[in-house]
Design an enzyme around this catalytic site. Structure first.
Site, mmCIF file in Angstrom:
data_model
loop_
_atom_site.group_PDB
_atom_site.id
_atom_site.type_symbol
_atom_site.label_atom_id
_atom_site.label_comp_id
_atom_site.label_asym_id
_atom_site.label_seq_id
_atom_site.Cartn_x
_atom_site.Cartn_y
_atom_site.Cartn_z
ATOM 1 N N PRO A 10 -9.767 7.941 3.759
ATOM 2 C CA PRO A 10 -9.259 9.254 4.130
ATOM 3 C C PRO A 10 -7.742 9.332 4.188
ATOM 4 O O PRO A 10 -7.069 8.405 4.613
ATOM 5 C CB PRO A 10 -9.874 9.502 5.509
ATOM 6 C CG PRO A 10 -10.241 8.163 6.030
ATOM 7 C CD PRO A 10 -10.571 7.336 4.832
ATOM 8 N N ASN A 11 -7.270 10.467 3.717
ATOM 9 C CA ASN A 11 -5.868 10.865 3.733
ATOM 10 C C ASN A 11 -4.990 10.117 2.741
ATOM 11 O O ASN A 11 -3.816 10.455 2.595
ATOM 12 C CB ASN A 11 -5.278 10.763 5.149
ATOM 13 C CG ASN A 11 -6.022 11.651 6.117
ATOM 14 O OD1 ASN A 11 -6.260 12.820 5.834
ATOM 15 N ND2 ASN A 11 -6.413 11.103 7.254
ATOM 16 N N ARG A 18 2.614 12.487 2.846
ATOM 17 C CA ARG A 18 2.190 12.263 4.233
ATOM 18 C C ARG A 18 3.017 11.143 4.856
ATOM 19 O O ARG A 18 2.941 9.994 4.418
ATOM 20 C CB ARG A 18 0.709 11.877 4.268
ATOM 21 C CG ARG A 18 0.223 11.519 5.646
ATOM 22 C CD ARG A 18 -1.237 11.058 5.607
ATOM 23 N NE ARG A 18 -1.652 10.646 6.931
ATOM 24 C CZ ARG A 18 -2.259 9.494 7.187
ATOM 25 N NH1 ARG A 18 -2.561 8.662 6.219
ATOM 26 N NH2 ARG A 18 -2.595 9.194 8.423
ATOM 27 N N TYR A 23 4.282 5.477 5.195
ATOM 28 C CA TYR A 23 3.430 5.110 4.057
ATOM 29 C C TYR A 23 4.158 5.048 2.725
ATOM 30 O O TYR A 23 3.553 4.713 1.708
ATOM 31 C CB TYR A 23 2.261 6.096 3.958
ATOM 32 C CG TYR A 23 1.408 6.104 5.202
ATOM 33 C CD1 TYR A 23 0.612 5.007 5.535
ATOM 34 C CD2 TYR A 23 1.419 7.189 6.069
ATOM 35 C CE1 TYR A 23 -0.156 5.002 6.686
ATOM 36 C CE2 TYR A 23 0.651 7.188 7.223
ATOM 37 C CZ TYR A 23 -0.131 6.098 7.525
ATOM 38 O OH TYR A 23 -0.887 6.089 8.669
ATOM 39 N N ASN A 74 -8.833 -0.024 1.182
ATOM 40 C CA ASN A 74 -7.949 0.552 2.194
ATOM 41 C C ASN A 74 -8.783 1.661 2.826
ATOM 42 O O ASN A 74 -8.889 2.759 2.280
ATOM 43 C CB ASN A 74 -6.664 1.108 1.588
ATOM 44 C CG ASN A 74 -5.731 1.652 2.648
ATOM 45 O OD1 ASN A 74 -6.141 1.944 3.767
ATOM 46 N ND2 ASN A 74 -4.466 1.798 2.293
ATOM 47 N N ALA A 77 -8.054 5.300 8.367
ATOM 48 C CA ALA A 77 -8.437 5.337 9.776
ATOM 49 C C ALA A 77 -9.855 4.833 10.027
ATOM 50 O O ALA A 77 -10.171 4.417 11.147
ATOM 51 C CB ALA A 77 -8.273 6.748 10.329
ATOM 52 N N GLU A 98 -9.074 -6.412 2.521
ATOM 53 C CA GLU A 98 -8.637 -5.211 3.231
ATOM 54 C C GLU A 98 -7.136 -5.031 3.017
ATOM 55 O O GLU A 98 -6.376 -5.995 3.148
ATOM 56 C CB GLU A 98 -8.949 -5.390 4.714
ATOM 57 C CG GLU A 98 -8.498 -4.288 5.609
ATOM 58 C CD GLU A 98 -8.794 -4.575 7.083
ATOM 59 O OE1 GLU A 98 -8.331 -3.781 7.919
ATOM 60 O OE2 GLU A 98 -9.450 -5.594 7.409
ATOM 61 N N HIS A 100 -3.648 -2.414 3.821
ATOM 62 C CA HIS A 100 -3.007 -1.298 4.520
ATOM 63 C C HIS A 100 -1.545 -1.260 4.101
ATOM 64 O O HIS A 100 -0.898 -2.310 4.015
ATOM 65 C CB HIS A 100 -3.099 -1.459 6.040
ATOM 66 C CG HIS A 100 -4.504 -1.491 6.515
ATOM 67 N ND1 HIS A 100 -5.278 -0.365 6.613
ATOM 68 C CD2 HIS A 100 -5.288 -2.534 6.879
ATOM 69 C CE1 HIS A 100 -6.484 -0.708 7.027
ATOM 70 N NE2 HIS A 100 -6.521 -2.012 7.191
ATOM 71 N N ARG A 107 1.720 -1.069 15.002
ATOM 72 C CA ARG A 107 1.648 0.367 15.285
ATOM 73 C C ARG A 107 0.913 0.621 16.598
ATOM 74 O O ARG A 107 0.804 -0.283 17.431
ATOM 75 C CB ARG A 107 0.974 1.068 14.102
ATOM 76 C CG ARG A 107 1.835 0.934 12.829
ATOM 77 C CD ARG A 107 1.318 1.714 11.683
ATOM 78 N NE ARG A 107 1.310 3.149 12.002
ATOM 79 C CZ ARG A 107 0.624 4.027 11.296
ATOM 80 N NH1 ARG A 107 -0.092 3.634 10.256
ATOM 81 N NH2 ARG A 107 0.659 5.307 11.628
#
Length: 146
Positions: A10-11, A18, A23, A74, A77, A98, A100, A107
């Site tokens: 998502p996103n 964004r 990012y 990735n 969330a 994985e 990111h 964070r």
């Protein structure tokens, strides 16, 4: 030829616009193109897919069994919430990495926990789009395809 599936959650379709301070300024299309070029140089085939929907991502993971040699994920969330994605990775018995873009461990505290990490061979975070290339290298090395 080794076949890898790169899944983005998502996103990530909003990359480039964004929160570029978190990012980066590259779009998802730019990241995917870098991955395709990098994999091709290494003699691998990469397919990319993005969805904002958890069930669609799970369906893609299920469909990867027998079609791909490994997965780069990735989960956005969903990393911090989705036991279902973790179970899907376990169920297909394919090596997965994985990824990111940001360092999730530096964070907000809720981002420090990754359900996905229990099901993957490793995690790359905090290196921006370079992390995808690192994940390709690591997955190919794991598969003995380098």
């Amino acid at each position: 030829m080794t076949k890898l599936l790169i899944l983005n959650g998502p996103n990530l379709n909003l990359l480039g616009t964004r929160q570029p301070e978190v990012y980066g300024s590259e779009t998802l299309a730019m990241v995917e193109e870098k991955c395709l070029q990098h994999a091709t140089k290494l003699g691998a085939n990469v397919s990319c897919f993005q969805s904002n929907h958890e069930g669609v991502l799970i369906d893609q993971i299920h469909a990867a069994k027998g079609a791909y040699d490994g997965i780069i994920l990735n989960a956005g969330a969903y990393t911090h919430t989705s036991i279902s994605l973790m179970d899907a990775i376990f169920s297909v018995e394919l090596p997965a990495v994985e990824v990111h873009l940001s360092n999730i461990h530096a964070r907000e505290e809720f981002r420090h926990r990754s359900y996905i990490s229990r099901a993957v061979i490793g995690q790359v975070c905090g290196f921006g789009s370079l992390g995808y290339l690192m994940a390709i290298d690591a997955l190919l090395a794991h598969l003995g395809a380098e």
